[in-house]
Design a protein around this motif. Sequence first.
Motif, PDB file in Angstrom:
ATOM      1  N   CYS A  23      -1.633  -2.643  -4.012  1.00  0.00           N
ATOM      2  CA  CYS A  23      -1.806  -2.979  -5.422  1.00  0.00           C
ATOM      3  C   CYS A  23      -0.552  -2.599  -6.221  1.00  0.00           C
ATOM      4  O   CYS A  23      -0.073  -1.469  -6.141  1.00  0.00           O
ATOM      5  CB  CYS A  23      -3.033  -2.279  -5.984  1.00  0.00           C
ATOM      6  SG  CYS A  23      -3.202  -2.525  -7.771  1.00  0.00           S
ATOM      7  N   GLY A  25      -0.313  -2.114  -9.287  1.00  0.00           N
ATOM      8  CA  GLY A  25      -0.578  -1.175 -10.372  1.00  0.00           C
ATOM      9  C   GLY A  25      -0.817   0.248  -9.909  1.00  0.00           C
ATOM     10  O   GLY A  25      -0.398   1.204 -10.555  1.00  0.00           O
ATOM     11  N   CYS A  26      -1.509   0.418  -8.744  1.00  0.00           N
ATOM     12  CA  CYS A  26      -1.910   1.775  -8.353  1.00  0.00           C
ATOM     13  C   CYS A  26      -1.643   2.095  -6.883  1.00  0.00           C
ATOM     14  O   CYS A  26      -1.875   3.227  -6.443  1.00  0.00           O
ATOM     15  CB  CYS A  26      -3.400   1.986  -8.660  1.00  0.00           C
ATOM     16  SG  CYS A  26      -4.476   1.008  -7.596  1.00  0.00           S
ATOM     17  N   CYS A  34      -5.695  -4.662  -7.710  1.00  0.00           N
ATOM     18  CA  CYS A  34      -7.108  -4.300  -7.585  1.00  0.00           C
ATOM     19  C   CYS A  34      -7.856  -4.635  -8.878  1.00  0.00           C
ATOM     20  O   CYS A  34      -7.245  -4.931  -9.903  1.00  0.00           O
ATOM     21  CB  CYS A  34      -7.238  -2.815  -7.239  1.00  0.00           C
ATOM     22  SG  CYS A  34      -6.936  -1.694  -8.632  1.00  0.00           S
ATOM     23  N   CYS A  37      -6.857  -2.526 -11.972  1.00  0.00           N
ATOM     24  CA  CYS A  37      -5.525  -2.843 -12.498  1.00  0.00           C
ATOM     25  C   CYS A  37      -5.508  -4.232 -13.126  1.00  0.00           C
ATOM     26  O   CYS A  37      -4.819  -4.466 -14.111  1.00  0.00           O
ATOM     27  CB  CYS A  37      -4.468  -2.693 -11.416  1.00  0.00           C
ATOM     28  SG  CYS A  37      -4.249  -0.958 -10.932  1.00  0.00           S
TER      29      CYS A  37
HETATM   30 ZN   LIG Z   1      -4.722  -1.041  -8.619  1.00  0.00          ZN
END
Ligand SMILES: [Zn+2]
Length: 226
Positions: A23, A25-26, A34, A37
């Motif tokens: 992912c 974002g994370c 995900c 995100c």
């Molecule tokens: Zn994420």
Amino acid sequence: MPSSRPFRTIGAELLSFLLAADCAGCGSPETLLCDDCREAIRPRPVDVRTPGGLPVRASLPFESVAARCIRRLKDEGETLLARPLGASLGAVLRDTAGTGTKALAVPVPTSRSSFRRRGYRVPELLLRHAGAEPTRLLSTERGGADQRELGVAQRARNVHGRMWSTRRGRGRPVILVDDIVTTGATLDEAARALDVAGFRVVAAVALAATPRHSERTVNTSETRSK
Ligand SMILES: [Zn+2]
């Protein structure tokens, strides 16, 4: 819990599987973005002004998940992220343009060196995923320092007078589009060049505004449901 089904289409799902992405974002494994995100990059509009007074609505503050996703798109070639990020930009673009508008969506120009490095123009890519047709009007001179390394006043001097429009405007309204608004110097120069050519720049939109920018302006708390 990150979802393993982030995309609507089987093709994209298969592609993300083949890329074995984590992912953006994370860092959760096996998904390009995900659910949490994806939620975090839904529009949280920020209204800012350039030094020249042009109003700019950015879809997101340039921080946390949004910043990581945008860097992955801009610096790591993850063009699949243009779809969810473009959707976020699209919401503020439609808000700003209103319905039945004749305004052209004009992306700020991408420097030759950035285009060579990436192979794509980020504002244009985002615009297409925002459901708008980019109208490429602006050209920019070669040279000039990398804006990322300069302060506010230096950025304005670095870009001033470097852009021109390839067409005459005859009063046609324009909405300028950029990926990240930092000081607003690039948008001011783009607006100046379009103004000289006879276009009427009515507003600007961006995917994200840097915190420095949003600190000295009022954040809107509006959150769109779509
Ligand atoms: Zn994420």
